[in-house]
Design an enzyme around this catalytic site. Structure first.
Site, mmCIF file in Angstrom:
data_model
loop_
_atom_site.group_PDB
_atom_site.id
_atom_site.type_symbol
_atom_site.label_atom_id
_atom_site.label_comp_id
_atom_site.label_asym_id
_atom_site.label_seq_id
_atom_site.Cartn_x
_atom_site.Cartn_y
_atom_site.Cartn_z
ATOM 1 N N ASN A 95 46.510 24.658 -58.995
ATOM 2 C CA ASN A 95 46.860 24.039 -57.720
ATOM 3 C C ASN A 95 45.675 23.246 -57.182
ATOM 4 O O ASN A 95 45.215 22.351 -57.906
ATOM 5 C CB ASN A 95 47.582 24.967 -56.743
ATOM 6 C CG ASN A 95 46.902 26.213 -56.307
ATOM 7 O OD1 ASN A 95 46.552 27.053 -57.111
ATOM 8 N ND2 ASN A 95 46.737 26.394 -55.013
ATOM 9 N N ASP A 96 45.149 23.548 -56.034
ATOM 10 C CA ASP A 96 44.213 22.646 -55.365
ATOM 11 C C ASP A 96 42.999 22.253 -56.215
ATOM 12 O O ASP A 96 42.409 23.103 -56.871
ATOM 13 C CB ASP A 96 43.618 23.319 -54.118
ATOM 14 C CG ASP A 96 44.642 24.020 -53.260
ATOM 15 O OD1 ASP A 96 45.837 23.856 -53.490
ATOM 16 O OD2 ASP A 96 44.214 24.749 -52.347
ATOM 17 N N PRO A 97 42.556 20.986 -56.075
ATOM 18 C CA PRO A 97 41.233 20.639 -56.581
ATOM 19 C C PRO A 97 40.186 21.336 -55.727
ATOM 20 O O PRO A 97 40.385 21.518 -54.524
ATOM 21 C CB PRO A 97 41.163 19.121 -56.398
ATOM 22 C CG PRO A 97 42.133 18.812 -55.308
ATOM 23 C CD PRO A 97 43.220 19.858 -55.395
ATOM 24 N N SER A 109 40.330 28.111 -52.212
ATOM 25 C CA SER A 109 39.719 26.775 -52.280
ATOM 26 C C SER A 109 38.405 26.624 -51.533
ATOM 27 O O SER A 109 38.099 27.390 -50.608
ATOM 28 C CB SER A 109 40.719 25.755 -51.747
ATOM 29 O OG SER A 109 41.768 25.648 -52.672
#
Ligand code: DQQ
Length: 471
Positions: A32-34, A94
Site C-alpha cells: 500500500n502506501d509509499p 507509514s
C-alpha cells in the site's frame, strides 16, 4: 529470497494479464502506501507498506526498492519488520526518512495488533539504507496532543528540516471538528515539542480523519496534501495551496488531487530540486480475487509537481518514462471514423487532444473487447466539466467494483482538453491538462484490447506508444 527467486516469481506472475508491467509493485503479496521516499547518493529509494504474508493488509513491514531513473526498480530486502511485544508489534505503519547530516533516520508509526494505539517511532539506517536499527527509546511521541480529544487516530510522520530545526507533521483529527495535521518541532529528532495544528479541516468537506500528510514549499507557495476519510467508507486525497506563517498554514485554494483509487501520496525533493510524488493505487476487485492473484496494489509512475502561472497544482509523469516508448502511432481526427475499433494493447501510453464545444462529450473507450461490449469509458463533458470513468463489464460480476467516478476539471477559455493516459494491465492513470487526475482499475474478462474514440470530429491529435516492461 535470492535475486533469482525474486525474478522467477515476477516472471511467473507476469502472465496475469491484469498485472502492471511498467509500474512498481513488489514481486508478490500486498503493497500500500509509499514510505520514506528519498534520493540518497543519487539513487531514488522507495519504501512501502508491505505484507510479506499475502495479498491482504496485515503484518505490515516496510518493503524497499531502488531506482536510478524513477522507471526501473530493483527489489531490496525488507527494511523493517514489527518486533513482538514492542511498540510496533502490530505493524510498521507509514512515515518518512530524513538525512541527518549523513545519517539516514526513519520515522514511522508503530501500532498495536488492534491498531488502536499508534505511536511515533524512529529507526537509524546504515549508509546504504539497507539495514535499520530501531531507536532504543521508542516511541519518540507517545500520544496525540490533548486538543485532539481522542487517542486512536495519530500517524504517518512527515519530517523535514528548516535551517537547524526539524519539524514533524502527523495525520489525526479533532473529535467532532474534523481531520487535522498536528505540527511538532525538535532540535535533535529525538525530543519533540508539540506546537499547534498546522491546519484543521472542515468536517463536511475535508473528512473526519487525515492520514499521510505532506507539507512543502512549491514555487512561492506552500502545499499541504492529505489523505482523508470522508465518512468511514471512502477516501479522497485533498490538496491545499497557501501560505505558511507562525507555524500555521493559511490555505487559499483547495482541490481533489485524484478521484478514488489513488491514495496516500508521498513526496520528496530530489537532487534536481524537483518535488516528486508517489502514491498507492488500490485494487478494484474483491479480497478473494486479490488473494487468488497473489498480488495486490501498485504505485503510480512517479510524478513531478509544480505550480502553473495561476498557482494551480500541476503534475506530470517523470520524463524518463519516455524511454519505455516503443512502436508509435499518430492520428488526427479526420483519419478516424466514429465507432471504429482498432487493435490496441494492454500496456500503452496515449496522448490525445480534443477541441471541446459547449455541448460536446468527448473521450475514449480503452481495453475494449473484440465484440465491443466490455470497456473502460473515459469521458469529458463540455457541459458539466466532469472528467469521468465508467466501467462496463461483459456480465455482472459481484467481485468487481463498477461505481463510476471522476473529477471536475475546468478548461481555460480556448484551452484544448489534453488527456495523458497510461494503461498498464488493470491500472489506468489519466491526467488532464497536467492538473486533473483520475486513477482507476479495470479487470476485463477478455485479454484482447482495442481503442475506440468518442467524437472523432472533436479529436485534434492522438499519439499512442507501446510501452516496454520494466522487468
Ligand atoms: N496506511 C497505513 C497507515 C496510513 C494508511 C497503514 C493510509 O499508516 O494511515 O498501512 O493508507
Amino acid at each position: 529470497m535470492t535475486r533469482e527467486n525474486i525474478s522467477a516469481l515476477r516472471h511467473q506472475l507476469s502472465s496475469d494479464h491484469h498485472r502492471p508491467h511498467f509500474h512498481y509493485l513488489p514481486p508478490s503479496n500486498w503493497i500500500n502506501d509509499p514510505n520514506g521516499v528519498i534520493q540518497w547518493n543519487g539513487r531514488y529509494h522507495l519504501f512501502y507498506q508491505y505484507n510479506p504474508n499475502g495479498a491482504f493488509h496485515g503484518t505490515i513491514h516496510w518493503g524497499h526498492a531502488v531506482s536510478d531513473d524513477l522507471v526501473h526498480w530493483e527489489d531490496l530486502p525488507v527494511a523493517l519488520a514489527p518486533t513482538p511485544n514492542s511498540v510496533d508489534e502490530g505493524g510498521i505503519f507509514s512515515g518518512s526518512i530524513v538525512d541527518d547530516d549523513g545519517t539516514p533516520k526513519m520515522f514511522y508509526t508503530g501500532v498495536t495488533p488492534d491498531y488502536l494505539v499508534q505511536k511515533q517511532c524512529m529507526a537509524i539506517g546504515d549508509t546504504d539504507l539497507i539495514t535499520w536499527e530501531k531507536y532504543p527509546d521508542n516511541p519518540v511521541i507517545a500520544e496525540p496532543p490533548a486538543v485532539s480529544h481522542q487517542s486512536v487516530e495519530f500517524r504517518d510522520p512527515f519530517v523535514w528540516r528548516e535551517d537547524d530545526t526539524w519539524y514533524m507533521l502527523l495525520g489525526s483529527c479533532i473529535k467532532g471538528v474534523g481531520g487535522a495535521a498536528f505540527l511538532y518541532r525538535s532540535n535533535d529528532l529525538e525530543n519533540w515539542e508539540y506546537l499547534n495544528p498546522l491546519m484543521v479541516g472542515d468536517l463536511a468537506r475535508n473528512g473526519v480523519i487525515w492520514e499521510c500528510p505532506n507539507f512543502f514549499k512549491l514555487g512561492e507557495k506552500w502545499v499541504l496534501i492529505i489523505s482523508s476519510h470522508i465518512g468511514y467508507t471512502t477516501a479522497t486525497v485533498l490538496y491545499f495551496i497557501g501560505d505558511y506563517k507562525n507555524h500555521r498554514f493559511i490555505p487559499e485554494k483547495e482541490g481533489v488531487l485524484d478521484a478514488a483509487y489513488f491514495y496516500a501520496p508521498l513526496t520528496h525533493l530530489d537532487e534536481q530540486g524537483r518535488r516528486i510524488m508517489y502514491a498507492w493505487v488500490r485494487e478494484g476487485r474483491s479480497e478473494a480475487l486479490q488473494r487468488e492473484a497473489g498480488w495486490s496494489g501498485v504505485q503510480i509512475v512517479p510524478r513531478v509537481l509544480s505550480l502553473d502561472r495561476q498557482n494551480r497544482l500541476q503534475m506530470e509523469p517523470a520524463e524518463t518514462l519516455e524511454q519505455l516508448r516503443g512502436e508509435h502511432q499518430h492520428f488526427t481526427g479526420d483519419m478516424l471514423t466514429e465507432g471504429d475499433l482498432f487493435v490496441f494493447g494492454r500496456h500503452r501510453e496515449l496522448k490525445a487532444t480534443f477541441d471541446i464545444k459547449a455541448n460536446s462529450e468527448v473521450g475514449m473507450d480503452v481495453l475494449v473487447s473484440s465484440d465491443g461490449r466490455e470497456f473502460l469509458r473515459i469521458t469529458y463533458s463540455g457541459n458539466s466539466h466532469a472528467l469521468r470513468v465508467e466501467r462496463h463489464y461483459a456480465f455482472e460480476d459481484q467481485s468487481l467494483e463498477t461505481i463510476d467516478h471522476g473529477i471536475i476539471h475546468h478548461l481555460d477559455e480556448g484551452e484544448l482538453l489534453d488527456l495523458h493516459v497510461l494503461i498498464d494491465g488493470s491500472l489506468v492513470e489519466i491526467i488532464a491538462n497536467k492538473r486533473a487526475s483520475v486513477t482507476t482499475r479495470f479487470y476485463p474478462h477478455q485479454t484482447e484490447s482495442h481503442l475506440r474514440i468518442i467524437d472523432t470530429s472533436a479529436l485534434v491529435e492522438l499519439d499512442i506508444w507501446k510501452m516496454a516492461s520494466i522487468w
